[in-house]
Scaffold this active site. Structure first.
Site, mmCIF file in Angstrom:
data_model
loop_
_atom_site.group_PDB
_atom_site.id
_atom_site.type_symbol
_atom_site.label_atom_id
_atom_site.label_comp_id
_atom_site.label_asym_id
_atom_site.label_seq_id
_atom_site.Cartn_x
_atom_site.Cartn_y
_atom_site.Cartn_z
ATOM 1 N N ARG A 1 10.454 -5.080 7.182
ATOM 2 C CA ARG A 1 9.588 -4.324 8.083
ATOM 3 C C ARG A 1 9.012 -5.176 9.229
ATOM 4 O O ARG A 1 7.812 -5.467 9.272
ATOM 5 C CB ARG A 1 8.473 -3.633 7.284
ATOM 6 C CG ARG A 1 9.046 -2.672 6.267
ATOM 7 C CD ARG A 1 7.993 -2.035 5.409
ATOM 8 N NE ARG A 1 7.467 -0.803 5.960
ATOM 9 C CZ ARG A 1 6.489 -0.109 5.391
ATOM 10 N NH1 ARG A 1 5.914 -0.543 4.293
ATOM 11 N NH2 ARG A 1 6.070 1.010 5.950
ATOM 12 N N LYS B 1 -1.704 11.374 3.855
ATOM 13 C CA LYS B 1 -2.085 9.964 4.040
ATOM 14 C C LYS B 1 -1.565 9.436 5.369
ATOM 15 O O LYS B 1 -2.298 8.803 6.134
ATOM 16 C CB LYS B 1 -1.493 9.123 2.893
ATOM 17 C CG LYS B 1 -1.524 7.628 3.155
ATOM 18 C CD LYS B 1 -0.966 6.820 1.990
ATOM 19 C CE LYS B 1 0.533 6.645 1.972
ATOM 20 N NZ LYS B 1 1.067 5.649 2.913
ATOM 21 N N ASN B 2 -0.279 9.699 5.642
ATOM 22 C CA ASN B 2 0.347 9.078 6.813
ATOM 23 C C ASN B 2 -0.048 9.734 8.129
ATOM 24 O O ASN B 2 0.349 9.277 9.201
ATOM 25 C CB ASN B 2 1.872 9.047 6.650
ATOM 26 C CG ASN B 2 2.273 8.046 5.575
ATOM 27 O OD1 ASN B 2 1.439 7.271 5.095
ATOM 28 N ND2 ASN B 2 3.533 8.074 5.181
ATOM 29 N N ASP C 1 10.591 8.765 2.137
ATOM 30 C CA ASP C 1 9.464 8.802 1.199
ATOM 31 C C ASP C 1 9.672 9.800 0.054
ATOM 32 O O ASP C 1 8.829 9.892 -0.846
ATOM 33 C CB ASP C 1 8.155 9.130 1.932
ATOM 34 C CG ASP C 1 7.693 7.984 2.810
ATOM 35 O OD1 ASP C 1 8.193 6.864 2.633
ATOM 36 O OD2 ASP C 1 6.819 8.209 3.670
ATOM 37 N N CYS D 1 7.053 -6.437 2.807
ATOM 38 C CA CYS D 1 6.478 -5.677 1.698
ATOM 39 C C CYS D 1 7.596 -5.347 0.749
ATOM 40 O O CYS D 1 8.754 -5.656 1.016
ATOM 41 C CB CYS D 1 5.762 -4.440 2.195
ATOM 42 S SG CYS D 1 6.888 -3.186 2.735
ATOM 43 N N ARG E 1 -3.029 4.666 -4.092
ATOM 44 C CA ARG E 1 -2.949 4.450 -2.644
ATOM 45 C C ARG E 1 -2.550 5.741 -1.929
ATOM 46 O O ARG E 1 -2.929 5.936 -0.775
ATOM 47 C CB ARG E 1 -1.893 3.383 -2.327
ATOM 48 C CG ARG E 1 -2.285 1.986 -2.730
ATOM 49 C CD ARG E 1 -1.256 0.994 -2.231
ATOM 50 N NE ARG E 1 -0.868 1.354 -0.876
ATOM 51 C CZ ARG E 1 0.352 1.252 -0.368
ATOM 52 N NH1 ARG E 1 1.321 0.767 -1.082
ATOM 53 N NH2 ARG E 1 0.598 1.612 0.868
HETATM 54 N N1 EPU Z 1 11.345 -1.342 12.144
HETATM 55 C C1 EPU Z 1 11.803 -2.404 12.879
HETATM 56 N N2 EPU Z 1 10.972 -2.968 13.808
HETATM 57 C C2 EPU Z 1 9.708 -2.501 14.014
HETATM 58 C C3 EPU Z 1 9.248 -1.392 13.279
HETATM 59 C C4 EPU Z 1 10.102 -0.837 12.344
HETATM 60 O O1 EPU Z 1 12.951 -2.847 12.708
HETATM 61 O O2 EPU Z 1 9.014 -3.058 14.877
HETATM 62 C C5 EPU Z 1 12.233 -0.736 11.132
HETATM 63 C C6 EPU Z 1 11.653 -0.792 9.725
HETATM 64 O O3 EPU Z 1 11.879 -2.052 9.124
HETATM 65 C C7 EPU Z 1 12.411 0.326 9.044
HETATM 66 C C8 EPU Z 1 12.570 1.356 10.162
HETATM 67 O O4 EPU Z 1 12.356 0.643 11.381
HETATM 68 O O5 EPU Z 1 13.688 -0.119 8.653
HETATM 69 C C9 EPU Z 1 11.594 2.520 10.110
HETATM 70 O O6 EPU Z 1 10.289 2.031 9.948
HETATM 71 P P1 EPU Z 1 9.004 2.766 10.565
HETATM 72 O O7 EPU Z 1 8.400 1.855 11.564
HETATM 73 O O8 EPU Z 1 9.393 4.137 10.982
HETATM 74 O O9 EPU Z 1 8.078 2.842 9.286
HETATM 75 P P2 EPU Z 1 6.503 2.630 9.230
HETATM 76 O O10 EPU Z 1 5.884 3.174 10.444
HETATM 77 O O11 EPU Z 1 6.209 1.240 8.832
HETATM 78 C C10 EPU Z 1 5.984 4.940 8.147
HETATM 79 C C11 EPU Z 1 5.313 5.418 6.887
HETATM 80 C C12 EPU Z 1 6.179 5.050 5.692
HETATM 81 C C13 EPU Z 1 7.534 5.743 5.864
HETATM 82 C C14 EPU Z 1 8.171 5.311 7.186
HETATM 83 C C15 EPU Z 1 9.480 6.030 7.481
HETATM 84 C C16 EPU Z 1 2.951 5.389 7.336
HETATM 85 C C17 EPU Z 1 1.620 4.780 7.089
HETATM 86 N N3 EPU Z 1 3.998 4.810 6.758
HETATM 87 O O12 EPU Z 1 6.128 3.530 8.001
HETATM 88 O O13 EPU Z 1 5.522 5.577 4.549
HETATM 89 O O14 EPU Z 1 8.388 5.398 4.799
HETATM 90 O O15 EPU Z 1 7.252 5.578 8.281
HETATM 91 O O16 EPU Z 1 9.292 7.400 7.511
HETATM 92 O O17 EPU Z 1 3.064 6.375 8.053
HETATM 93 C C18 EPU Z 1 4.774 5.590 2.310
HETATM 94 O O18 EPU Z 1 3.932 6.436 2.650
HETATM 95 O O19 EPU Z 1 5.019 5.324 1.104
HETATM 96 C C19 EPU Z 1 5.525 4.882 3.348
HETATM 97 C C20 EPU Z 1 6.163 3.724 3.126
#
Ligand code: EPU
Length: 430
Positions: A131, A22-23, A317, A126, A409
């Site tokens: 986030r 998915k990701n 995850d 969320c 999802r």
């Molecule tokens: N963060 C910030 N500022 C930002 C962006 C992120 O502080 O601008 C923080 C987040 O709040 C979090 C950390 O950085 O504490 C890491 O977040 P990241 O941005 O890496 O997560 P994401 O890109 O929103 C993806 C996956 C998530 C997975 C995370 C971590 C997808 C679609 N989603 O989310 O997957 O947990 O990376 O590996 O790729 C899931 O599939 O169930 C899921 C939540």
């Protein structure tokens, strides 16, 4: 709302085909916005999140086609899909679409790079944490974008002539910010260096897709990505990698119930840290030509401490699923969640199975018990929901998991894959 009903106690035996990730599929679909030519993706999983992103892309003007089954192909194989963004007709991603799925915010990178403007709704918080999007905005501003927040929308404008490459050092590792800035930089003028970039296998899948589309990227798979901007990207055909989180989830399910399962198509190198931890719990893991074999025959589950980290560390995850496994270990283990501040909602639900878990800030202490008991449970996010399913598979008696739209999802044909391996599990229409 549909529910899943299962009766625990059966060992898992057989083969489970691993679906496309998915990701990886989501950002690959978004990458199609960068080119006027078609992007063909193989092995796209049939998931609610994929459908939701299709709606968002269609609103920008992307034509989407699902190819039919090909001769010799299994019916369970992922979809082959074409995404053709010949003309971007709308650079706004509206609230009612973006608010349903956080990853849809990532369209801001390609839209800004190709159309020099984008208006994308803030995704909001969320269930698993606040986030924020500060790292995205930091990266886009560094590429020369002017950013305003207006009425809940991020309004971004590129300078005259488009985005301009530069060196960007992320203060924190973010998967989404890395995907977004990487995509934007492919069409920026000059060279962009992304330091402290995420190195998840899904980032590599996207970077390799961008290269197949004509982008110039070096350092793929490392913490530093260097991108030489090009004027245009062209079409390509790319495979979505197998889902490492689905792989880890089924490995933990088999570890919990006992048995012998071949996870077909799994790529062990994409979840090595999780497999190392699983091996320490006493599970036997054998990479085979067709995938990864997981066996646990009779021996108890040893307690192991875990801390979640960005790749190559233990993935957040898989935290909920690992916690489910630890509830049946023969000792005390600790989990430290360092990525999301609120990713312990499964704790209260696991307690309904009789699990003994105490949370103190980032740390959960789990005292294993020899046997869980089936229960009525409900989860508030995707990975938490599946942790309840695997706990139910090992528990004595009946379990009902409510609100399973979260599972749809992110897990393709979950009940089907598990029941083919001997689990007593069914979907009950709500
Ligand atoms: N963060 C910030 N500022 C930002 C962006 C992120 O502080 O601008 C923080 C987040 O709040 C979090 C950390 O950085 O504490 C890491 O977040 P990241 O941005 O890496 O997560 P994401 O890109 O929103 C993806 C996956 C998530 C997975 C995370 C971590 C997808 C679609 N989603 O989310 O997957 O947990 O990376 O590996 O790729 C899931 O599939 O169930 C899921 C939540």
């Amino acid at each position: 709302m549909d529910r899943i009903r299962l009766v625990g106690g059966n060992e898992l035996r057989g083969e489970i085909p691993i679906s496309g990730a998915k990701n990886a599929a989501l950002p690959l679909m978004i990458a199609s916005l960068l080119s006027a030519e078609p992007l063909v993706l193989n092995n796209v999983p049939r998931l609610a999140d994929v459908k939701q992103l299709e709606r968002i892309l269609e609103n920008h003007g992307v034509d989407i086609a699902v190819h039919g089954r090909r001769r010799g192909e299994d019916e369970g194989v992922g979809q082959r899909m074409t995404f053709h963004a010949a003309d971007i007709v709308d650079t706004t991603a509206p609230y009612d679409l973006v608010s349903k799925m956080r990853a849809s915010f990532w369209v801001i990178g390609p839209l800004l790079a190709r159309c020099h403007e984008a208006r994308v709704s803030l995704p909001g918080g969320c269930a698993i944490g606040t986030r924020p999007v500060d790292l995205f905005l930091y990266g886009l501003k560094a590429l020369g974008a002017e950013i305003d927040i207006d009425d809940g929308y991020v309004v971004a404008k590129a300078p005259k002539g488009g985005l301009v490459g530069t060196t960007i050092s992320f203060p924190k590792v973010s998967v989404g910010a890395t995907h977004t800035i990487l995509m934007a930089a492919t069409l920026a003028r000059g060279t962009t260096v992304l330091e402290n970039a995420a190195q998840e296998p899904e980032i590599t899948n996207v970077a390799e897709c961008l290269v197949a589309m004509g982008a110039k990227i070096s350092g793929i798979g490392t913490r530093t990505l260097t991108i030489e901007g090009v004027e245009k990207l062209h079409g390509a055909t790319v495979d979505v990698i197998p889902d490492r989180i689905e792989t880890g989830t089924f490995a933990m399910a088999a570890a919990m119930t006992g048995g012998d399962v071949l996870l077909k198509g799994a790529r062990p190198e994409h979840l090595q840290s999780a497999l190392d931890i699983l091996a320490q719990t006493g599970v036997e893991l054998t990479p085979e030509a067709g995938g990864l074999r997981v066996r646990r025959n009779g021996n108890g589950i040893r307690p192991v401490d875990v801390e979640t980290e960005p790749f190559p560390g233990f993935p957040t995850d898989l935290q909920a699923q690992f916690m489910a496994l630890m509830t049946m270990s023969n000792g005390v283990s600790q989990i430290r969640e360092t990525i999301f501040e609120n990713r312990y909602m499964h704790v209260a639900e696991l307690a309904r199975f009789g699990a003994d878990i105490a949370v103190n800030g980032q740390v959960a202490t789990i005292t294993g018990k020899p046997q869980l008991r089936g229960a009525q449970v409900m989860a508030t996010d995707l990975r938490a929901s599946v942790s309840l399913v695997i706990a139910g598979l090992a528990a004595r008696g009946e379990t009902v998991v409510n609100r399973i739209y979260h599972l749809d999802r992110g897990f393709e044909r979950l009940e089907d894959k598990l029941s083919r391996c001997g689990a007593e599990i069914e979907r009950v229409a709500g």
